[in-house]
Design a protein around this motif. Structure first.
Motif, mmCIF file in Angstrom:
data_model
loop_
_atom_site.group_PDB
_atom_site.id
_atom_site.type_symbol
_atom_site.label_atom_id
_atom_site.label_comp_id
_atom_site.label_asym_id
_atom_site.label_seq_id
_atom_site.Cartn_x
_atom_site.Cartn_y
_atom_site.Cartn_z
ATOM 1 N N THR A 161 0.662 -1.454 0.308
ATOM 2 C CA THR A 161 -0.268 0.057 -0.117
ATOM 3 C C THR A 161 0.752 1.060 0.215
ATOM 4 O O THR A 161 0.384 2.418 -0.402
ATOM 5 C CB THR A 161 -0.631 0.131 1.033
ATOM 6 N N ASN A 162 2.119 0.478 -0.450
ATOM 7 C CA ASN A 162 2.989 2.370 -0.293
ATOM 8 C C ASN A 162 3.104 2.724 1.096
ATOM 9 O O ASN A 162 2.690 4.773 0.984
ATOM 10 C CB ASN A 162 3.309 3.121 -0.842
ATOM 11 N N ILE A 264 8.385 17.246 13.137
ATOM 12 C CA ILE A 264 6.995 17.738 12.664
ATOM 13 C C ILE A 264 6.313 17.644 11.099
ATOM 14 O O ILE A 264 7.516 16.322 10.521
ATOM 15 C CB ILE A 264 7.159 19.010 12.977
ATOM 16 N N SER A 265 6.283 17.921 10.178
ATOM 17 C CA SER A 265 5.707 17.550 9.092
ATOM 18 C C SER A 265 7.215 17.543 8.067
ATOM 19 O O SER A 265 7.070 16.839 6.642
ATOM 20 C CB SER A 265 5.016 18.258 7.760
ATOM 21 N N GLU A 266 8.286 17.861 7.742
ATOM 22 C CA GLU A 266 8.905 17.565 6.842
ATOM 23 C C GLU A 266 9.574 15.990 7.074
ATOM 24 O O GLU A 266 9.493 15.242 5.907
ATOM 25 C CB GLU A 266 10.792 18.638 7.219
ATOM 26 N N HIS A 267 9.263 15.186 8.306
ATOM 27 C CA HIS A 267 9.599 13.876 7.975
ATOM 28 C C HIS A 267 8.517 13.051 7.580
ATOM 29 O O HIS A 267 8.629 12.582 6.630
ATOM 30 C CB HIS A 267 10.112 13.395 9.390
ATOM 31 N N ALA A 272 6.922 10.621 2.884
ATOM 32 C CA ALA A 272 5.775 9.750 1.185
ATOM 33 C C ALA A 272 6.837 9.667 -0.042
ATOM 34 O O ALA A 272 6.999 8.506 -0.772
ATOM 35 C CB ALA A 272 5.326 11.214 1.527
ATOM 36 N N ILE A 273 8.081 10.512 0.267
ATOM 37 C CA ILE A 273 8.805 10.307 -1.091
ATOM 38 C C ILE A 273 9.514 8.909 -1.242
ATOM 39 O O ILE A 273 9.467 7.869 -1.938
ATOM 40 C CB ILE A 273 10.201 10.676 -0.807
ATOM 41 N N SER A 274 9.703 8.404 0.351
ATOM 42 C CA SER A 274 10.869 6.733 0.266
ATOM 43 C C SER A 274 9.629 6.050 0.272
ATOM 44 O O SER A 274 9.915 4.361 -0.557
ATOM 45 C CB SER A 274 11.852 6.760 1.205
ATOM 46 N N ALA A 275 8.528 5.815 0.785
ATOM 47 C CA ALA A 275 7.601 4.721 0.420
ATOM 48 C C ALA A 275 7.245 4.537 -1.350
ATOM 49 O O ALA A 275 6.886 3.627 -1.388
ATOM 50 C CB ALA A 275 6.000 5.478 0.848
ATOM 51 N N PHE A 276 7.131 5.467 -2.068
ATOM 52 C CA PHE A 276 7.101 5.214 -3.441
ATOM 53 C C PHE A 276 8.844 4.712 -4.570
ATOM 54 O O PHE A 276 8.622 4.349 -4.902
ATOM 55 C CB PHE A 276 6.439 5.901 -4.196
ATOM 56 N N HIS A 277 9.102 5.160 -3.272
ATOM 57 C CA HIS A 277 10.680 5.433 -3.723
ATOM 58 C C HIS A 277 11.459 4.238 -3.103
ATOM 59 O O HIS A 277 12.896 5.722 -2.319
ATOM 60 C CB HIS A 277 11.417 6.509 -4.167
ATOM 61 N N HIS A 354 1.904 15.507 -6.680
ATOM 62 C CA HIS A 354 0.230 15.965 -5.518
ATOM 63 C C HIS A 354 -0.046 14.398 -5.178
ATOM 64 O O HIS A 354 0.036 14.652 -4.175
ATOM 65 C CB HIS A 354 -0.263 16.061 -6.578
ATOM 66 N N LYS A 355 0.761 13.232 -5.326
ATOM 67 C CA LYS A 355 0.247 12.039 -4.769
ATOM 68 C C LYS A 355 1.234 11.829 -3.774
ATOM 69 O O LYS A 355 1.005 11.507 -2.427
ATOM 70 C CB LYS A 355 0.612 10.634 -5.948
ATOM 71 N N TYR A 356 2.425 12.494 -3.064
ATOM 72 C CA TYR A 356 3.436 12.707 -2.242
ATOM 73 C C TYR A 356 2.573 13.446 -0.899
ATOM 74 O O TYR A 356 3.020 13.132 0.058
ATOM 75 C CB TYR A 356 4.839 13.095 -2.643
ATOM 76 N N VAL A 357 2.148 14.770 -1.533
ATOM 77 C CA VAL A 357 1.284 15.349 -0.568
ATOM 78 C C VAL A 357 -0.023 14.726 0.193
ATOM 79 O O VAL A 357 0.030 14.629 1.181
ATOM 80 C CB VAL A 357 0.453 16.604 -1.280
ATOM 81 N N GLU A 358 -0.391 14.280 -0.989
ATOM 82 C CA GLU A 358 -2.137 12.844 -0.466
ATOM 83 C C GLU A 358 -1.296 12.037 0.415
ATOM 84 O O GLU A 358 -1.789 11.487 1.570
ATOM 85 C CB GLU A 358 -2.659 12.354 -1.670
ATOM 86 N N ASN A 359 -0.140 11.009 0.065
ATOM 87 C CA ASN A 359 0.857 10.099 0.910
ATOM 88 C C ASN A 359 1.008 10.737 2.074
ATOM 89 O O ASN A 359 0.378 9.898 3.288
ATOM 90 C CB ASN A 359 1.689 9.874 0.114
#
Length: 389
Positions: A161-162, A264-267, A272-277, A354-359
């Motif tokens: 599910t990434n 905070i939100s930086e992580h 989200a980036i490494s969930a996909f990559h 946008h998908k990284y924002v959502e994730n």
């Protein structure tokens, strides 16, 4: 000046400390050693040194060496099954953050039933309470990046599910941690930089976190100071044990920041980036978004004094503007040769940002509530867009 403070980990810190492990009480007689699928802990003799210490202490052990740089749930469940089958007393994480994080998650599932995601909050996790205490955890870190040797947190990816989501509570603190800079001199230049900036951002995020207080501030500013002083030297001259020691201490202090304040939100964005990559190294992902991320808060007017104090700690003694932190941050990235990281090199595409924002919202959205200024989805998208190369 009204707070609670809890970091129950015994820490053995300093060059050569691994050689003293057998002199300290360990939480059982049979251990599961959790380490990566890579070869570094074997190639450089760290695994053999650990085995020697366990032999001296009269402790038997089994090796589980399948952990990936971004740990996955499947391996947590496999390691836990191995621990159950062999009546393991405690779990040792040997390596970087991925090994120690995995050791924590395996320790949870080694004493509990069901699926690890049953206990995860966020995404498709069920957020159930953990019925039984985890097995005791011993952390032996060979990198300086996550601070996981001094905090309760672990991050795992559910690949189907990434979802890359953090977990932890009071019972997942290591009972004993070894932080030996001698184990870090073999870390390659680029990974030294990625890990060092991960430690830096644990501290800067913790300092900007709305839950920060006197204890977390103390740890954060000292960690930032040590990184500003010695990270470039550790990157460019990895055999410098003094520089390695400074960054090792900065990392452990950053773990204490994680234990008292938090990310905070930086992580959220970087996970989200490494969930996909998954081949996009966590520290590299953080670096790639950091200038745009901190520029947003520098321009927000919500944390000016804290940004200035971070700039001073990082090395700009005459800092007077929040943007001075961003400038000093980029200068340090240049000094470490990591200022040109390209998202596109890892397969990211501008029109899919946008998908990284959502994730980031769906899986680790809880971290956004601790930001000094509320980030909208439009703000997050702009940070990704301004960071894209």
């Amino acid at each position: 000046m009204n707070f609670n403070y809890f970091i129950p980990t015994k820490i053995l810190f300093g060059a050569g400390k691994l050689n003293e492990l057998h002199k300290h009480p360990l939480p059982g007689k049979k251990a599961l050693i959790v380490t990566t699928a890579g070869t570094s802990v074997k190639k450089f003799g760290y695994l053999d040194r650990l085995k020697e210490q366990l032999d001296l202490a009269g402790i038997s052990y089994i090796l589980f060496d399948k952990i990936l740089p971004n740990p996955i749930k499947d391996h947590v469940m496999e390691g836990a099954a191995l621990a159950k089958e062999n009546d393991i007393d405690f779990v040792i994480g040997l390596g970087g953050g991925s090994s120690i994080d995995s050791a924590k998650a395996i320790a949870v599932m080694a004493s509990n039933e069901g699926d690890y995601w049953d206990y995860i909050s966020g995404g498709t996790g069920k957020g159930l309470p953990v019925p039984n205490d985890p097995l005791p955890i011993v952390a032996i870190t060979t990198t300086a990046g996550t601070g996981t040797e001094a905090d309760p947190w672990t991050v795992t990816t559910k690949t189907e599910t990434n979802e890359k989501i953090g977990f932890g509570y009071d019972k997942t603190f290591p009972v004993l941690s070894v932080v030996d800079p001698e184990l870090m001199v073999s870390v390659p230049k680029n990974l030294t930089a990625y890990q060092g900036f991960d430690a830096l951002f644990h501290s800067t995020e913790g300092y900007l976190n709305t839950t920060s207080y006197v204890m977390s501030d103390m740890f954060a500013l000292k960690s930032i100071e040590l990184i500003g002083k010695s990270l470039a030297e550790a990157v460019q001259n990895g055999s410098n044990l003094n520089a390695r020691g400074d960054i090792a201490l900065a990392n452990t202090l950053a773990g204490m920041v994680e234990s008292t304040s938090g990310c905070i939100s930086e992580h959220s964005l970087a996970h989200a980036i490494s969930a996909f990559h998954p081949k996009f190294e966590h520290g590299a992902a953080l670096i790639s978004i950091s200038a745009a991320y901190y520029a947003h808060f520098a321009k927000s007017g919500t944390c000016d004094e804290r940004m200035i104090q971070m700039a001073k700690a990082l090395g700009k003694e005459d800092a007077s503007s929040p943007m001075d932190f961003v400038t000093t941050l980029v200068e340090l990235q240049k000094a470490c040769d990591v200022d040109q990281i390209k998202m596109s090199d890892y397969g990211m595409k501008y029109d899919e940002l946008h998908k990284y924002v959502e994730n980031s919202r769906n899986n680790m959205g809880a971290l956004f509530q601790f930001d000094p200024d509320a980030l909208t989805d439009e703000d997050v998208l702009k940070i990704f867009q301004d960071s894209f190369r």
